[in-house]
Write a protein that holds these residues in place. Structure first.
Motif, PDB file in Angstrom:
ATOM      1  N   ARG A  91       0.854  -1.185   0.000  1.00 12.60           N
ATOM      2  CA  ARG A  91       0.000   0.000   0.000  1.00 12.60           C
ATOM      3  C   ARG A  91       0.896   1.244   0.000  1.00 12.60           C
ATOM      4  O   ARG A  91       2.060   1.191   0.406  1.00 12.60           O
ATOM      5  N   ASP A 122      -4.949  -8.385   6.732  1.00 11.25           N
ATOM      6  CA  ASP A 122      -5.858  -7.546   5.954  1.00 11.25           C
ATOM      7  C   ASP A 122      -6.948  -8.430   5.331  1.00 11.25           C
ATOM      8  O   ASP A 122      -6.629  -9.363   4.580  1.00 11.25           O
ATOM      9  N   PRO A 123      -8.230  -8.192   5.621  1.00 14.23           N
ATOM     10  CA  PRO A 123      -9.272  -9.080   5.100  1.00 14.23           C
ATOM     11  C   PRO A 123      -9.265  -9.227   3.584  1.00 14.23           C
ATOM     12  O   PRO A 123      -9.453 -10.334   3.069  1.00 14.23           O
ATOM     13  N   ARG A 124      -9.043  -8.133   2.844  1.00 17.88           N
ATOM     14  CA  ARG A 124      -9.158  -8.235   1.386  1.00 17.88           C
ATOM     15  C   ARG A 124      -8.114  -9.181   0.783  1.00 17.88           C
ATOM     16  O   ARG A 124      -8.474 -10.081   0.010  1.00 17.88           O
ATOM     17  N   PRO A 125      -6.820  -9.061   1.066  1.00 15.72           N
ATOM     18  CA  PRO A 125      -5.868 -10.049   0.530  1.00 15.72           C
ATOM     19  C   PRO A 125      -6.181 -11.478   0.965  1.00 15.72           C
ATOM     20  O   PRO A 125      -6.027 -12.421   0.173  1.00 15.72           O
ATOM     21  N   GLU A 127      -9.073 -12.677   1.504  1.00 13.96           N
ATOM     22  CA  GLU A 127     -10.215 -13.132   0.712  1.00 13.96           C
ATOM     23  C   GLU A 127      -9.811 -13.455  -0.721  1.00 13.96           C
ATOM     24  O   GLU A 127     -10.438 -14.295  -1.379  1.00 13.96           O
ATOM     25  N   VAL A 128      -8.744 -12.818  -1.215  1.00 10.38           N
ATOM     26  CA  VAL A 128      -8.224 -13.162  -2.546  1.00 10.38           C
ATOM     27  C   VAL A 128      -7.802 -14.628  -2.577  1.00 10.38           C
ATOM     28  O   VAL A 128      -8.041 -15.347  -3.558  1.00 10.38           O
ATOM     29  N   GLU A 131     -10.939 -16.763  -2.737  1.00 12.78           N
ATOM     30  CA  GLU A 131     -11.541 -16.700  -4.065  1.00 12.78           C
ATOM     31  C   GLU A 131     -10.784 -17.583  -5.054  1.00 12.78           C
ATOM     32  O   GLU A 131     -11.385 -18.257  -5.905  1.00 12.78           O
ATOM     33  N   VAL A 157     -16.233 -13.155   5.366  1.00 12.51           N
ATOM     34  CA  VAL A 157     -15.252 -12.161   5.802  1.00 12.51           C
ATOM     35  C   VAL A 157     -14.105 -12.858   6.530  1.00 12.51           C
ATOM     36  O   VAL A 157     -14.326 -13.742   7.369  1.00 12.51           O
ATOM     37  N   TYR A 172     -12.706 -17.752   7.950  1.00 14.55           N
ATOM     38  CA  TYR A 172     -13.596 -17.108   6.992  1.00 14.55           C
ATOM     39  C   TYR A 172     -15.038 -17.277   7.458  1.00 14.55           C
ATOM     40  O   TYR A 172     -15.632 -18.368   7.347  1.00 14.55           O
TER      41      TYR A 172
END
Length: 479
Positions: A91, A122-125, A127-128, A131, A157, A172
């Motif tokens: 970031r 970090d939740p977003r990475p 979740e990658v 996915e 999440v 998750y």
């Protein structure tokens, strides 16, 4: 869903690692899962680098396999360096909520001007990764694989479990838990191999893998992560035992139920995978390994040396028994069984329930990470796991003030009785074998505590004193 192939996720590892090198030298040794405590990191060499999210956006994500080089342990031969799995988030600036994840600010190379951090916070990475497992993606050398009979839902999440572990775990949405292995070696990893075998056998005591991550690097195959169902509301066996100890409550009924669960897993493993008979030759090899570990441990931890001769007698007694013609059956086992590797669900069916109504499950089949993978995959007498659990009761009893040796003794007897109920054989009827494996485990604990938790060193040393003077004789198990 069809497999998704990403044509190019591979980045140039050399330049990327060069820019991260000074930051990783400071950050990596501070991590709980870093194996080379007490020795400086002198450099890194890249094994693989894969870009999962491009760094030219608001959020970048790089998957790295890096080898950390350190001076050899005094008296030991030089080693190539341990390989670690890192997920590096990128970031421009780190929000305050991610401050604990900070690795540092990059001043040169392809990530110059950016802030890098442990992306699992970090939740977003995180979740990658989920996915990619859902889509069964292929990104560079990474292979995200899934049991086609199990589905992974949307909108889960992610949250990182922050308890100290030798790996990292992400939950998750209270539906799945991902165990990401940190120190990795090529080969068949028992943390995936054994749960898959138990799932095929229909053993409900071990959560069946839903998905997993592998990597193919220069002809070597690595297992990097395993996704399994999350047992919501389950109690960690270690924390549960400590709570009962703190209240002065008896834990024998739980220990007995846990003994039955252990036996059921052993029986299922014996059905699913080959077993072997250990005569004098193979048993001598096991004993030689125990002796070698004791010798190395006594060199590394001076406090062990006064008991070395007495501990050797435990191994010698086992070798003499084998020389007389005694044989044992060996099979695949858990390899690092203790209370922290067990979960008790808040409720369970009558077949698996303890007196509290909960059911015990066994998790984390990686084995002792410090031991070579080939050794962790060797068939062993089931008493290896039993000895580990008996040592764990002792650890729990010494975690309170004053220590509660009577509590530990009651748990040990109850656990062995529960094991005998399911397995049909009681480990206490083979005291020579049990003493040898308890001794080997205590020696391992002495080295571990001396390196990582010196304040805990008196716990295995108290067992060492007992085992060094014990002369086991056959006994009648308690009911």
């Amino acid at each position: 869903m069809a497999e998704t192939v990403t044509p190019s996720g591979t980045t140039t590892p050399g330049s990327l690692l060069a820019s991260l090198d000074p930051l990783l030298r400071e950050w990596l040794p501070r991590q709980r899962w870093f194996a080379g405590k007490g020795r400086p990191v002198t450099g890194f060499s890249p094994v693989a680098a894969t870009e999962l999210l491009p760094s030219d956006g608001k959020l970048g994500l790089h998957h790295l396999l890096v080898r950390a080089h350190q001076p050899p342990v005094l008296g030991a031969p030089a080693q190539p360096g341990d390989c670690y799995q890192l997920l590096i988030g990128v970031r421009e600036a780190l929000p305050p909520r991610l401050a604990p994840a900070l690795i540092g600010h990059v001043t040169g190379g392809p990530l110059a001007g950016h802030t890098v951090y442990d992306a699992l916070y970090d939740p977003r990475p995180a979740e990658v990764i989920l996915e990619a497992l859902r889509a069964r993606a292929r990104i560079g050398g990474l292979r995200f694989e899934r049991d086609p009979g199990q589905e992974i839902g949307d909108g889960l999440v992610a949250r990182l479990l922050t308890a100290e572990q030798s790996n990292s775990s992400v939950v998750y949405g209270d539906t799945f838990i991902l165990k990401l292995l940190r120190r990795v070696v090529p080969g068949v990893n028992p943390d995936l191999e054994l749960p898959l075998a138990l799932a095929r056998e229909g053993c409900a005591r071990v959560p069946a893998p839903t998905a997993w991550l592998r990597a193919d690097v220069a002809g070597d195959a690595y297992v990097l992560a395993v996704l399994q169902p999350f047992v919501q509301g389950a109690s960690d066996g270690w924390e549960l035992a400590l709570r009962e100890l703190a209240k002065g409550e008896d834990f024998a009924a739980e220990a007995r139920a846990l003994g039955r669960a252990t036996a059921e897993v052993h029986l299922a493993l014996a059905r699913a995978l080959p077993t072997v008979t250990l005569g004098h030759g193979p048993l001598r090899n096991l004993v030689d390994g125990m002796v070698e570990r004791l010798t190395a441990a006594a060199q590394a931890v001076p406090a062990l040396r006064p008991y070395e001769a007495g501990l050797r007698s435990a191994y010698r007694a086992l070798d003499e028994l084998a020389a007389e013609g005694r044989t044992w059956t060996a099979q695949r086992v858990h390899g690092d069984l203790h209370l922290g590797q067990c979960l008790r669900s808040p409720s369970g069916g009558t077949a698996h329930a303890s007196s509290s109504g909960g059911a015990w499950s066994l998790i984390d089949f990686e084995g002792e990470p410090a031991r070579p993978l080939s050794e962790r995959r060797m068939p062993q007498p089931p008493v290896r796991d039993i000895a580990g659990m008996l040592r764990s009761f002792d650890y729990a009893a010494h975690s309170v003030t004053p220590p509660a040796p009577g509590w530990a003794a009651a748990c040990r007897d109850a656990y062995c009785s529960g094991y005998a109920e399911a397995a049909g054989s009681d480990p206490r009827t083979d005291p020579v074998l049990l003493r040898a494996y308890e001794t080997d485990k205590a020696v391992y604990e002495v080295v571990y505590e001396a390196r990582h938790r010196p304040d805990w060193l008196p716990v295995p040393l108290s067992a060492v004193r007992r085992l060094a003077t014990t002369s086991p004789s056959p006994r009648r198990p308690r009911p």
